[in-house]
Design an enzyme around this catalytic site. Sequence first.
Site, short mmCIF file in Angstrom:
data_model
loop_
_atom_site.label_atom_id
_atom_site.label_comp_id
_atom_site.label_asym_id
_atom_site.label_seq_id
_atom_site.Cartn_x
_atom_site.Cartn_y
_atom_site.Cartn_z
N LYS A 70 0.83 -1.20 0.00
CA LYS A 70 0.00 0.00 0.00
C LYS A 70 0.87 1.27 0.00
CE LYS A 70 -3.69 -2.49 -0.03
NZ LYS A 70 -3.13 -3.83 -0.27
C1 PLP Z 1 -9.08 -3.02 -1.81
C2 PLP Z 1 -8.56 -3.72 -0.60
N1 PLP Z 1 -9.27 -3.70 0.53
C3 PLP Z 1 -8.84 -4.31 1.66
C4 PLP Z 1 -7.65 -4.98 1.68
C5 PLP Z 1 -7.21 -5.68 2.94
O1 PLP Z 1 -6.04 -5.13 3.46
P1 PLP Z 1 -5.20 -5.89 4.59
O2 PLP Z 1 -4.21 -6.77 3.88
O3 PLP Z 1 -4.53 -4.80 5.36
O4 PLP Z 1 -6.16 -6.65 5.41
C6 PLP Z 1 -6.87 -5.03 0.54
C7 PLP Z 1 -5.59 -5.76 0.54
O5 PLP Z 1 -4.92 -5.93 -0.43
C8 PLP Z 1 -7.33 -4.38 -0.63
O6 PLP Z 1 -6.61 -4.42 -1.77
#
Ligand code: PLP
Length: 381
Positions: free
Chosen positions: A187
């Site tokens: 991210k």
């Molecule tokens: C659009 C989106 N939402 C939520 C998430 C979830 O993130 P996390 O890995 O921090 O749980 C991701 C992870 O890649 C994502 O791409």
Amino acid sequence: MAVSELPPLKFASPVVDEATIAAVGDVLRSGHITSGPWVEAFERELASFCGGRHVRVMTSATAAVEVALQVCGIGPGDEVIACAQTFFTVSNMIVKVGATPVFVDCDLVTRNIDLDAVERRIGPRTRAILPTHWPGSLVDMDRLHALAKARGVRVIEDAALVIGSRWKGRNVGAIGDLVTFSFHPNKNITSIEGGALVLDSDDEARRVDALRFHGILRLPDGTRDVEFPGGKFNLPDVNARIGVAQLARLPDFLARRRALVERYFRKWRADPACVLPPAPEPDDGQSWNMFCVLLPLERLTIDRTAFRAALAARGIATGISYEALHLSTLGRRFGYHRGDLPNTERIADTTVTLPLHAAMTDADVDRVCAACADVLAAHRR
Ligand SMILES: Cc1ncc(COP(=O)(O)O)c(C=O)c1O
């Protein structure tokens, strides 16, 4: 040097500087390594970034989405409207809390949720709208929040990909209802793993405190009680220390990512043409976490797997963002079929995520553009 002899190029990679590595050493030596003063500091910094709203950090955005649904009291019998063109977190957490996902389609270019479809699907059981914001273009926040308010439903914005994007001059997270961020290494900023939930109400923030830590409520006599079962989602201080350092560097990271995307747009020469994301405009307030294109498969003699393999042979890694949630085995359990959401399906079938991260050079972008142009031209139908 032949192209394949160039060093491998990842499609995403964090930038962690030496000062941050040294600072993590300090936290480890301090004896306080799980949630403590650095979590408080990270939450303070994020709260100031989000216009003074409450922020609670957790072990992932997935945990933040689960807790957001729980704090809204969403469970069995409830429906949550979500875009099917997003990561599995969205459907998983809706189903995990016992609610029913109602999938809608997205725009083919911006990939943001179709608000006309949302409006049509709001019904008596709808409790929340859960849209994912896409890099390069946000969901229309004015319309989204006006619609939710008029229909009396909550909004949980999945802002995993867009920390640093702005809507009419204000940071994502500073407006709206509940907002979740991810600090996964792919991210815009990272805490290794990690996520955050932004919200307004003091009362709900207290419930989030409990929901992220076993459901524990501390009683005046020093004992503890549990009214509802919470998770174990507290972020360690080691991670929070990295998050604090990364947040300070967010403007640099975003500027670099944006410069790389602008170069992608200048250097992209693919023929046959691909569908590109919306081009950046000066002062558009958009952040760029990913650069995804849609392949013109109907005009090629190769499929996406072969296209990706051809890039991999040149040392260029790619990804797929994202599969269609309504066509996953879980999604189909709710009665969805191929053909229900055409834009989501076309994206899922033809999208490729090309390398984009703050450590990339201009030459890396040129290399990807040249490789894509070569592979596409060599396999024209
Ligand atoms: C659009 C989106 N939402 C939520 C998430 C979830 O993130 P996390 O890995 O921090 O749980 C991701 C992870 O890649 C994502 O791409």
